[in-house]
Design an enzyme around this catalytic site. Sequence first.
Site, PDB file in Angstrom:
ATOM      1  N   LYS A  78      24.789  10.900 -17.934  1.00  0.00           N
ATOM      2  CA  LYS A  78      24.978  12.053 -17.448  1.00  0.00           C
ATOM      3  C   LYS A  78      26.194  12.358 -16.129  1.00  0.00           C
ATOM      4  CE  LYS A  78      22.658  16.636 -17.046  1.00  0.00           C
ATOM      5  NZ  LYS A  78      21.270  17.403 -16.918  1.00  0.00           N
ATOM      6  N   SER A 153      20.668  21.010 -20.306  1.00  0.00           N
ATOM      7  CA  SER A 153      21.923  20.939 -19.934  1.00  0.00           C
ATOM      8  C   SER A 153      22.514  19.375 -20.126  1.00  0.00           C
ATOM      9  CB  SER A 153      21.962  20.907 -18.463  1.00  0.00           C
ATOM     10  OG  SER A 153      21.152  20.171 -17.629  1.00  0.00           O
ATOM     11  N   SER A 177      16.123  20.159 -19.711  1.00  0.00           N
ATOM     12  CA  SER A 177      17.405  19.313 -20.082  1.00  0.00           C
ATOM     13  C   SER A 177      17.442  18.029 -20.610  1.00  0.00           C
ATOM     14  CB  SER A 177      18.209  19.451 -18.739  1.00  0.00           C
ATOM     15  OG  SER A 177      18.649  20.782 -18.681  1.00  0.00           O
TER      16      SER A 177
HETATM   17  N1  GLN Z   1      18.081  25.345 -19.145  1.00  0.00           N
HETATM   18  C1  GLN Z   1      17.284  25.258 -17.807  1.00  0.00           C
HETATM   19  C2  GLN Z   1      18.257  26.067 -16.638  1.00  0.00           C
HETATM   20  O1  GLN Z   1      19.249  26.302 -16.872  1.00  0.00           O
HETATM   21  C3  GLN Z   1      16.923  23.880 -17.546  1.00  0.00           C
HETATM   22  C4  GLN Z   1      18.244  23.053 -17.184  1.00  0.00           C
HETATM   23  C5  GLN Z   1      17.688  21.757 -16.783  1.00  0.00           C
HETATM   24  O2  GLN Z   1      16.603  21.302 -17.054  1.00  0.00           O
HETATM   25  N2  GLN Z   1      18.491  20.997 -15.960  1.00  0.00           N
HETATM   26  O3  GLN Z   1      17.943  25.703 -15.521  1.00  0.00           O
END
Ligand code: GLN
Length: 485
Positions: A78, A153, A177
């Site tokens: 990532k 994400s 995420s």
């Molecule tokens: N969807 C969640 C957010 O937008 C989790 C994102 C994540 O785990 N980085 O914060």
Amino acid sequence: MQLYEQTIFSLQQMLKQRQVSSVEITKAMLNRIEATDSAINAFITVTPEQALKDAKAADQMIASGQAATLTGIPVALKDIFLTDGIRTTCASRMLDNFIAPYDATAWGRMKVQGAVLLGKLNQDEFAMGSSCENSAFGLTRNPWNQDHIPGGSSGGSAAAIAAQQAVATLGTDTGGSIRQPASHCGCVGLKPTYGRVSRYGVISYASSLDQVGPMTRDVTDAALLLGAIAGYDPKDSTSVDCPVPDYHSALKNDLKGMKIGLPKEYFIDGLDPDVQKAMDQAIATCRSLGAEFVEISLPHTNYAVATYYLIATAEASSNLARYEGVRFGHRSETSSGLIDMMMQSRAEGFGAEVKRRIMLGTYALSSGYYDAYYLKAQKVRTLIQRDFIEAFKSVDILLTPVAPTPAFRIGEKTSDPLQMYLSDIFTIPVNLAGICGISVPAGFSKDGLPIGLQLLGRPFGEESILRAAYSFEQATEWHTKKAAL
Ligand code: GLN
């Protein structure tokens, strides 16, 4: 089977027996990326020269008898992980041209073993999102159906596995995420216990929630990769100094005597019927393997999304203050004076969702509102944590859906941030409590989209969720299905 379809475990054996070289595997992966990524857009940066150089070095390590778990295995990261000398953007214009000066610890540990870096993967900007649509480098498509999101994400990390562009990837999980995109793309994603893997060199989103973890084709690979990256790091004061078990040897194909809790707040009416069906089947499978199921309650679940979006945005507003165009990152060229330069740089460098979160978080922390929002959220966080502690007194692990629906369509939730936030309902409590969780393939929707199953464990209980996930995987064939590309 093609080289690009193999797992860490199978490639390890092939490399050891000299059936294939790392250079050959790496070339197969690079060709696969070339052939598929114009459709998927899983990569922000591909590093073919670096990869071939790494592969040659790995082949030498193997020839001289120094092979470790990841020697010669092509992986991708990532784009939130700092990679020495390689561009790290966090999918933001703000870091468009940022070359990292050192390696994140998790990647550094893979690198010394001889892992081969194929490139950096797309994500939501600064890891804020659930769909991989919030990227300054364009959205990523779900390899199972390109009209759908891959999840977020870490959408690029999951899509790259599903598109067979990398053998394994790393993601980060602040509110789901790793697990949610793994579920939407039909791969395995493990969020370790807070403190299990070092966050050093990982661009911070919400520091009390962020955790690094593996995304792989199967549970064996998740155990192998976790073993490689886990462990204390003096450079991350939140990493915990406790021994790293041999996760691979914990993979027993047996659920006898295991008590699994079903939190009633996670099996709600609004659950998509295909998800419900996959859960029912999974429960039946685990039962036939000897597990005992008990209904339990996590009574504060309803407050989790609100609590998370206060704490995460508050921490983000503070973490993102470092991007002011002075030391690194985007600097506006049209500004006059220092303050204006900082304001302009931030206005130009951040995308809409990141700005929304900074504003929300700054508001929650501001005097007069701090007690009403941030402090209260911290208190509710403790209640959510206690729910899990209480539950783990009577059961070994918990079983839940990962997300209320399979991957939604591209564009479906972009105009309604609240709907997007609500899709994290089953993953967020896990980060608030700091416990570990894994997503394993558990079926498909009527439309052929993957559905994942979530198993949750006690703090530092990765071995028990890995064992349960492995037993489930061995009894089913979901993980062997491949997206047609
Ligand atoms: N969807 C969640 C957010 O937008 C989790 C994102 C994540 O785990 N980085 O914060």
